[in-house]
Design an enzyme around this catalytic site. Sequence first.
Site, short mmCIF file in Angstrom:
data_model
loop_
_atom_site.label_atom_id
_atom_site.label_comp_id
_atom_site.label_asym_id
_atom_site.label_seq_id
_atom_site.Cartn_x
_atom_site.Cartn_y
_atom_site.Cartn_z
CB ALA C 520 -0.97 0.01 1.20
N GLY C 725 3.75 8.16 0.73
CA GLY C 725 4.25 7.03 -0.04
C GLY C 725 4.11 7.23 -1.54
CD GLU C 728 0.60 0.19 -3.95
OE1 GLU C 728 -0.18 -0.71 -4.33
OE2 GLU C 728 0.42 0.87 -2.93
#
Lengths: 154, 275, 771
Positions: C520, C725, C728
């Site tokens: 995630a 983050g 991804e």
Amino acid sequence: MKSLIKFTLNDEPVEHLVDNHITLLQMIREDFDLTGAKEGCGAGECGACTIIMDGKAVNACLVLGVEADGCEITTIEGLAQGSELHPLQVSFIENAALQCGYCTPGMIMTAKVLLDENPHPTVDEIKEGISGNLCRCTGYKKIIEAIQFVADNN
Amino acid sequence: MNRFDYFAPKSLKEAVDYLHEKGDNTLILNGGTDLIVRIRDCHIHPDFVMDIKKIKGLDQITFDNGRVMIGAAVTLNKLGLHEKIQKEYPFLAQAALSIGSKQVRHRATCIGNICNASPLADTATPLLALNASVHIYSRNGEKVVPLKDFFVFVRKTVLEFGDIVTGISFEEQEVLGIFNKVSRRKEVDLSTVCSTVMKINDEYRISFGAVAPRPIRLFETEILLKGKTISGDLIKEACQLAGEEVKPIDDLRATAEYRREMVRVILKNALNEWL
Amino acid sequence: MKFVGKSVKRVDGIKKVTGSLKYVDDMKLSRMLYASVKRSPHPHAKILSINVEKALALKGVKDIITGEHYKKRGGLYLEDKNFLAVGKARYRGEAIAAIVATSQEVADKARKLIDVEYEVLPAVTNAVKAMEPGSPLVHPDLGEYYWVPVFMPKPGTNISNHYTLRKGNAPEAFEQADYVVENKFYVPHVQHVPIEPHTAIAQMDVDGVCTVWASCQSPYAVRQALSEAFDIPLNKLRVLSPAVGGGFGSKAGTTLEGIIIPLAMRNPGRPIKLTYTREDEFENAYVRQGLHATIKTGVNKDGKVIAVQNEFIWDGGAYNEYGVNIAKAAGYASAGPYDIDNVWTDSYCVYTNHPVGGPYRGFGMCEIHFGIEQNLDMIAKQLGITPVEIRRINGMKPGGTTGTGEVVPVAGLQECLEQVSFDIKLNEKTEVKEEHLARGKGIACGWKAPSMPNNAASSAIIKLNEDGSAHLLVSAQDIGQGSDTVMTQIAAEVLSISPEKITIKTGDTDHTPYEWQTVASRITYSAGRAVYEAAKDAMDQLLELSQIKLGVYKRDLELRDGYVVSKIYPDKKVAIADLALGLNFEDGSAVHGPIIGRGSFIPPNIRNADKKTGLGDHPVAFWTYGVQGVEVEVNTETGKVRVVKVASCFDVGKVMNPQLLEGQIEGAIVQGMGTALFEELMLKDGKVLNPSFVDYKIPTSDDMPEMIIKFVENPEETGPFGARGVAEPAMVPSAPAIANAIYDAVGIRLNTMPLTAEKVLNAIKAKKQND
């Protein structure tokens, strides 16, 4: 169904009774506990098992262990001298040319032979030269830079 | 992998004797890049594996008596990087270097590529264009089979048990040749279509792989072009004919139609070089 | 800052470049046994009988188990999965029986001697058809399964989750729109292709303690799953992840670990090893779900998108325990990074008899953006405005509202858009001499939030050593992304000691504290916060003791280079080494004891969205925005596409380690390019036709484009040093940007991936005919 073979492994002469049916990769990993070379596919497509055999980079998964007879084999473990790293190893760390590390031993062995044969390769020659080593993490850019760095500084 | 006995003969006679002694579940190991994978995948289960790489003289490329001879144990890298081959038959060198990865090419051999008889064998098209011949040693002595007769079908050749291929040769000739490989990925990929188009004086030799059960020559198209001056219209006609002469299939890599189109495109571009 | 924001070298570098790091398959344990798995050749079949007699009789075979031995179902979000099939096989390759023997050779031989009788059932091999009434059911007992309440399976059907989003009124808005564009897109299955295949070793000791070594992203998730499936108490189950050779989601949750646990339990004292082959990776590990998408976009003449309606049908495969959340995540992100008032989405996760769908880098974002970003370009074309302009108008801005009604105070999308347009020189056309080559440029935006339970937690422990060095304990797993290094940097920054003085230990549920999962794109953010808190806790204790030692008030003390120093009188200092085990007094007594810094973190205030409408004001921890621009060269004779250059810009909040961050983006771009140009798991009647590198191609070094990597830093308030983050998000715009660039080059639109040479050539020819 074993054969007695004599060869040089990381500069050391060895004598070994090897099962005929196992690959060079299996032999170095299981019989010699040199686990740096990895099995990524077992079919010569990914290059994670690349070692140096008589000066040439080969996929250890495509060679029978018994074929090592009379040969000079170098694995990643034979590259550093004690704790003194090979310039490629230093460069890979300095240039962040590794992430998960699984393709790294094979990649470094291919790079070593590439530079042995062609000390000042162009970027395109490097790209082609390592195209037999798959990497999923890095996108290759920093690997190419790390190899170039060694070529430029040695 | 199943277990087997391993033997590395030092001479051709020793090799052939071993084959006959051990029987037909004995496989010949040369480069091993195909054989070992097939053993791993349990497609074959040999009882005996005979390594021919220790037989003297098989790993040479010689230029003798007007013939070029590529020994059975000559690796693809050795062939592809050979100075004289690169100079005089660059398309053959390119074909050799287009196979697999560098690591694979240090082991895989040109003869192995030919003997596997894949419809898309990359070294087949230049050698077919050069009218090469396969040298076979057996109990009955030596025989020479033209490459065009060597391939029988997909992965099937005229080789019989007890035969050992010692090399492939072709007549030294002054030629212009273009090798082409269409594949999904630039490096380390099987050919979707591969081809060698060669010009020798006013004759054309056109060879394609992956468009029929065996690598083939397009003889009809060659006849069409022979002796004629290349023009835009002739190229169109030749490409049309070539597209009809091939018999590609649909598979994982491409459809028959795409392969046909690539045949036309490759031939057009090759002939345009000599327009 | 001294360490955060610097290109600190990988702390695990030396071990990796020397080949001395032991991955799980490198491990040789004493008296180890080897496992092999008998698998179903049918995509859907009842198991009538399993005969293991011949196999058991083979010399060297120690044990064989089937699903009958342990029938308990499990799963992360929906408990629909068994480690060994019970009653029926639901995909071709499902594990039916597991053998353990003294060597791999014997185990593999024994596998062939097991006879299984099947009754073949009609297979469900199309997710759209699987939703039709009358379709064979993959899970007829769905109604009896436990699921996490936020999900909405429909028992009696093949729908494992139906997520709905109803913001505003899309159908009405379409009536008002000046232009409406509706398209169908299909994204096939792909596989992660970590270079290291899955491996695990399990050993049960006679005292009932079970140890598992697994190449896994989330040792605690593995522990939880195994504990529940096999009724082993958590304090007697130890999971270690010594090294992971790439994950990309494939090693999240559990894959093969459960297969060997029963073998270990029945053979105490013997380690049992199972390693996947590359073929296993393609057939028997997680794959990225296929997507059938219909995207309808309504826009006004002024360029404002006023409505979006989406239908996503996810081909989840045989088990959707993880995939249900991908359908949900795609649902709540379905507006894309755009401020749109009316968004209606139905996102279905559907069972089929295909390989098991699971988490793959992007978690649904790559797939849906393939459609969203192309639709947007098509809309722009109809309006006569540029792809950049339509994104300037509709792209998220700070203070904008997302598709779920969340107001986002921070959004760096516009800055990324400008940067990428500049870097790729979007308005300049590259001239090519060759007639048969055409160049084109395209851009795409992307966004993603961590898709995780609202209470996904991280923790960290810091132990100071009496020489001033420290140990940092976390269970965040370095799977290549560099988390070991970044976590070390964070601790080093707060404690003000060199990263070399900190040794990080990870991946051992007995010794390193809880981490929900390394997935995630949450580790820098969440584990990073926990590390930050732990370091702050250690710092706090150090300052407390220093107050006493130095007689200086706490607020006037700080950590500097291994010392606690008075901010006002720099001569007043004490080495942290001298406080590590407590504070000693002159009279010989001592207080406090060892300094152990403790940090725990759950992202604050993530609240459930409304189950019916999908609306929520704070349903995720943060959104990461980014843009990629691509230049391609298309060979109009062969259809081959070459990616020449990629420019990328993401708003990461804080660049923690420039070199490592660049590396992540570079890898993501190339992985995205792989899915765009080469990758497809070719499925026919439930069979994977290309389960090897011969016919499943990923990019090599020779395919690598030129890459320009930039970042924008709008801090994430709750992240460590402002970081969010990007692992991804980095891959999300890659494929659609390539598709949009191809359109610019040759004027064709491709609605299915991969964009193969043949597809491109056919489309070029069709266009020629139509023109």
